[in-house]
Design a protein around this motif. Structure first.
Motif, PDB file in Angstrom:
ATOM      1  N   GLY A 294      -0.539  10.187  -6.427  1.00  0.00           N
ATOM      2  CA  GLY A 294      -1.350   9.463  -5.575  1.00  0.00           C
ATOM      3  C   GLY A 294      -1.170   7.929  -6.139  1.00  0.00           C
ATOM      4  O   GLY A 294      -1.418   7.127  -5.267  1.00  0.00           O
ATOM      5  N   THR A 295      -0.260   7.867  -7.199  1.00  0.00           N
ATOM      6  CA  THR A 295       0.096   6.494  -7.553  1.00  0.00           C
ATOM      7  C   THR A 295       0.999   5.696  -6.856  1.00  0.00           C
ATOM      8  O   THR A 295       1.883   6.482  -5.879  1.00  0.00           O
ATOM      9  N   LEU A 296       0.937   4.390  -7.266  1.00  0.00           N
ATOM     10  CA  LEU A 296       2.364   3.955  -6.699  1.00  0.00           C
ATOM     11  C   LEU A 296       2.907   3.261  -8.012  1.00  0.00           C
ATOM     12  O   LEU A 296       2.529   2.708  -8.850  1.00  0.00           O
ATOM     13  N   ASP A 297       4.298   3.790  -7.949  1.00  0.00           N
ATOM     14  CA  ASP A 297       5.120   3.318  -9.280  1.00  0.00           C
ATOM     15  C   ASP A 297       4.964   1.614  -9.417  1.00  0.00           C
ATOM     16  O   ASP A 297       5.096   0.783  -8.410  1.00  0.00           O
ATOM     17  N   LEU A 298       4.507   1.364 -10.519  1.00  0.00           N
ATOM     18  CA  LEU A 298       4.220  -0.100 -10.838  1.00  0.00           C
ATOM     19  C   LEU A 298       5.503  -0.895 -10.789  1.00  0.00           C
ATOM     20  O   LEU A 298       5.263  -2.296 -10.045  1.00  0.00           O
ATOM     21  N   ALA A 299       6.451  -0.470 -11.117  1.00  0.00           N
ATOM     22  CA  ALA A 299       7.846  -1.385 -11.013  1.00  0.00           C
ATOM     23  C   ALA A 299       8.349  -1.415  -9.704  1.00  0.00           C
ATOM     24  O   ALA A 299       8.755  -2.555  -9.152  1.00  0.00           O
TER      25      ALA A 299
ATOM     26  N   SER B 240      -6.293   4.683 -16.819  1.00  0.00           N
ATOM     27  CA  SER B 240      -5.348   3.663 -17.533  1.00  0.00           C
ATOM     28  C   SER B 240      -4.472   3.148 -16.405  1.00  0.00           C
ATOM     29  O   SER B 240      -4.032   1.769 -16.367  1.00  0.00           O
ATOM     30  N   TYR B 241      -4.038   3.910 -15.433  1.00  0.00           N
ATOM     31  CA  TYR B 241      -3.340   3.206 -14.344  1.00  0.00           C
ATOM     32  C   TYR B 241      -4.254   2.067 -13.459  1.00  0.00           C
ATOM     33  O   TYR B 241      -3.420   1.151 -13.120  1.00  0.00           O
TER      34      TYR B 241
ATOM     35  N   ILE C  70       4.812   1.260   0.207  1.00  0.00           N
ATOM     36  CA  ILE C  70       5.512   1.955  -1.095  1.00  0.00           C
ATOM     37  C   ILE C  70       5.309   3.226  -0.984  1.00  0.00           C
ATOM     38  O   ILE C  70       4.360   3.911  -0.831  1.00  0.00           O
ATOM     39  N   HIS C  71       6.394   4.129  -1.775  1.00  0.00           N
ATOM     40  CA  HIS C  71       6.365   5.694  -1.655  1.00  0.00           C
ATOM     41  C   HIS C  71       5.081   6.086  -2.652  1.00  0.00           C
ATOM     42  O   HIS C  71       5.258   5.544  -3.621  1.00  0.00           O
TER      43      HIS C  71
ATOM     44  N   LEU D  72       0.831  -1.053  -0.114  1.00  0.00           N
ATOM     45  CA  LEU D  72       0.078   0.083   0.070  1.00  0.00           C
ATOM     46  C   LEU D  72       0.937   1.214   0.029  1.00  0.00           C
ATOM     47  O   LEU D  72       2.078   1.098  -0.006  1.00  0.00           O
ATOM     48  N   GLY D  73       0.320   2.258  -0.212  1.00  0.00           N
ATOM     49  CA  GLY D  73       1.056   3.642  -0.315  1.00  0.00           C
ATOM     50  C   GLY D  73       1.391   4.100   1.028  1.00  0.00           C
ATOM     51  O   GLY D  73       0.645   4.024   2.053  1.00  0.00           O
TER      52      GLY D  73
END
Ligand code: TLP
Length: 346
Positions: A110-115, A151-152, A104-105, A79-80
């Motif tokens: 507001g997204t979490l980097d998918l990588a 899309s995210y 995860i940062h 989670l963020g």
């Protein structure tokens, strides 16, 4: 004068809600016999495109119920680090479920980097907790009410499915996101296994949240809700307001977004405020004060002048627009901000 911008949770039920509450047909919901609760749950499930839904007392109860139903002891949730589920739910998954949070940062949008999410997924190994669930928040409260792109949401869903993980959306302000994007809420939730959304924020119901997902999941979540003390009886009295929230209060959220933009644009003109109004997409405005201005003192002086805002994590101030706040209130609030901040920067 009192202009309360602390949160959209301060909204009062509308006259139509009070009438619906008065007239609500009720039964014992623990027996599944409250017709108004059943109607709300069916309507809510349909609106977010899920098989079934469960009515709960709060957003926190909804998220915790979801996490405890998805995960068992020794499981891990990605989670963020700015997520409500991580920061503001009293560590419930760990306290109640033996579940580890894996923050995860959160990126500024507001997204979490998918990588980064992918890198955090645990391989099978007896030493590790088992990654079970990914949780995201949309709109993102700590990130200024930003809307996660459609899309995210689908990329995140695809990533989770590739690893056999489940996804949960904290959509406390899901309908703000839907109105901002101009899409039905079901478009945002399509790639998520489960979603929690609040009836008691911008939608103005006095109490209540919904958890929606597959019928089999909601069946198990009903037991989890019972464990959390959330099995209520003639809850139709409250659910009635929730039905009005979903049928009458969604489209008007656009008005709150216009007011938030007006507030942000006005605040950005003030020398004491650091704020980028182009980041304001929904009903939340988060600002930083200029060097030398104290957040607690400023919040107190605004309160004395009749404008209530929240001191927020990281030395920030949050203002939230909602039902009952008009464009005139925004202009009055801006004049108060100017007066309160002026002496310092004269
Ligand atoms: N947020 C409240 C406070 O807790 C900060 C607010 O005023 O914004 N998810 C998100 C994204 C939320 O912002 C909140 C409440 C919740 C869950 C919890 O909802 P409740 O307050 O109904 O438990």
């Amino acid at each position: 004068m009192r202009i309360d911008l602390r949160s959209d949770t301060v909204t009062h039920p509308t006259p139509a809600m009070r009438r619906a509450m008065y007239e609500a047909e009720v039964g014992d919901d623990v027996y599944g016999e409250d017709p108004t609760v059943n109607r709300l749950e069916a309507l809510a499930a349909e609106m977010v495109g899920k098989e079934a839904a469960l009515f709960l007392s709060s957003g926190t109860q909804g998220n915790v119920c979801a996490m405890l139903t998805h995960c068992g002891r020794g499981d891990e949730i990605i989670l963020g680090d700015q997520a409500h589920t991580f920061l503001s739910e009293a560590g419930a998954p760990a306290v109640l479920g033996g579940i580890t949070p894996r923050p995860i940062h959160n990126q500024p949008d507001g997204t979490l980097d998918l990588a980064e999410v992918e890198a955090a997924i645990r391989p099978e190994n007896v030493h590790f907790p088992t990654t079970r669930l990914i949780t995201v928040e949309n709109t993102h409260n700590q990130c200024g009410g930003m809307v996660l792109p459609l899309s995210y949401m689908s990329q995140l869903g695809a990533l989770a499915r590739r690893y056999g993980l489940k996804t949960h959306l904290d959509g406390a302000r899901l309908f703000n996101a839907a109105v901002a994007l101009g899409v039905p809420a079901s478009a945002i939730t399509a790639d998520m296994d489960t979603v929690q959304f609040c009836l008691s924020k911008g939608l103005s119901a006095p109490i209540g949240s919904i958890l929606a997902g597959p019928a089999e999941f909601i069946h198990r979540a009903r037991r989890t809700r019972k464990i959390l003390g959330g099995g209520t009886r003639q809850a139709g009295v409250i659910a009635a307001a929730g039905i009005v929230a979903l049928t009458e209060m969604v489209d008007r959220l656009a008005e709150d977004h216009v007011n938030a933009k007006r507030l942000a644009e006005g605040l950005a003109q003030l020398p004491g405020v650091r704020l980028d109004p182009t980041r304001v997409q929904t009903n939340i405005v988060i600002m930083q004060l200029a060097e030398g201005l104290n957040v607690a003192e400023t919040v107190e002086r605004l309160r004395e002048a009749g404008v209530l805002v929240s001191a927020f994590y990281g030395g920030r101030i949050r203002a939230v627009t909602h039902y009952g706040i008009t464009a005139e209130d925004i202009d009055t609030a801006l004049a108060v901000f100017q007066r309160v901040l002026e002496p310092v920067h004269a």
